[in-house]
Design an enzyme around this catalytic site. Sequence first.
Site, mmCIF file in Angstrom:
data_model
loop_
_atom_site.group_PDB
_atom_site.id
_atom_site.type_symbol
_atom_site.label_atom_id
_atom_site.label_comp_id
_atom_site.label_asym_id
_atom_site.label_seq_id
_atom_site.Cartn_x
_atom_site.Cartn_y
_atom_site.Cartn_z
ATOM 1 N N MET A 1 0.825 -1.373 0.081
ATOM 2 C CA MET A 1 0.024 0.026 -0.001
ATOM 3 C C MET A 1 0.955 1.231 0.007
ATOM 4 O O MET A 1 0.996 2.053 1.072
ATOM 5 C CB MET A 1 -0.910 -0.065 1.326
ATOM 6 C CG MET A 1 -1.953 1.085 1.186
ATOM 7 S SD MET A 1 -2.877 1.110 2.542
ATOM 8 C CE MET A 1 -1.955 1.760 3.921
ATOM 9 N N PRO A 2 1.340 1.546 -1.183
ATOM 10 C CA PRO A 2 2.355 2.881 -1.031
ATOM 11 C C PRO A 2 1.560 4.006 -0.781
ATOM 12 O O PRO A 2 0.426 4.238 -1.466
ATOM 13 C CB PRO A 2 2.852 2.655 -2.650
ATOM 14 C CG PRO A 2 2.143 1.547 -3.533
ATOM 15 C CD PRO A 2 1.403 0.924 -2.260
ATOM 16 N N HIS A 3 2.238 4.884 -0.332
ATOM 17 C CA HIS A 3 1.358 6.155 0.113
ATOM 18 C C HIS A 3 2.674 7.135 0.606
ATOM 19 O O HIS A 3 3.750 6.664 0.960
ATOM 20 C CB HIS A 3 0.455 6.089 1.314
ATOM 21 C CG HIS A 3 0.875 5.462 2.429
ATOM 22 N ND1 HIS A 3 1.098 4.174 2.606
ATOM 23 C CD2 HIS A 3 1.306 5.991 3.620
ATOM 24 C CE1 HIS A 3 1.655 3.596 3.856
ATOM 25 N NE2 HIS A 3 1.753 5.019 4.433
ATOM 26 N N ALA A 4 2.444 8.489 0.573
ATOM 27 C CA ALA A 4 3.420 9.337 0.982
ATOM 28 C C ALA A 4 2.593 10.467 1.799
ATOM 29 O O ALA A 4 1.361 10.167 1.988
ATOM 30 C CB ALA A 4 4.262 9.981 -0.306
#
Lengths: 89, 147
Positions: free
Chosen positions: B64-67
């Site tokens: 779950m890529p996120h920034a």
Amino acid sequence: MMKIMAVCGSGLGSSFMVEMNIKKILKKMAIEAEVEHADLASATADAADLFVMAKDIAASASVPEDKLVIIDNIIDINELEARLRAYFS
Amino acid sequence: MLSRWLNDTTIQLAKGMDDWQQALAYCARPLLETGVITPDYLEAIQEQHRQLGPYFVLAPGLAMPHARPEEGALATGLALLKLEHGVVFGSAEHDPVDLIILLAAADNHSHIDALAALAELFSNAADLARLHSASSREEIKAIIAGY
């Protein structure tokens, strides 16, 4: 009240999921604590009584070992429960 | 709830990708095209990965890529990419990753509903297994319709 901090790299995604799972487990264990989520930079030794984070960022954390619960799988609530029970026992 | 963000546009399937960066870019395309995120957002995720490692790989096969909101998220959104052949994110325990859900949050609060629904889905082992073995957009939509 005891303060537990769920920690991830950005402080808003994975850590929030862990926070939700911690709350569910504490309710089941009938333990009252304040639970919040934060990014790694906010996880300083005095920020909480207990920190929960994934193995891959634990190495970069500046938190004493006795205040740290490390999990392998962020979404596995059973693993989290086992580790929290071990911590509280 | 999840179908508010995951729909015909934001759910994609592909056979395989050269590497996780390519998979991330592919997954992100619908959100870039609709202005939910800027290219900076993807750069921020890659920078975080360089500094902290693959902290957004949550479980075996699942990322779950996120920034952070200020790093290029203009609205709240999700995009899902299901790969037939998983890619390596550098996570010793959880590679290869075949299910990527990109999360964009415009602030620290608006994504809470999306995350709560995702957490419910991820904690249902049977539905998560169905997602990992899904081979069509319709199948994926049917699974997430329950959340």
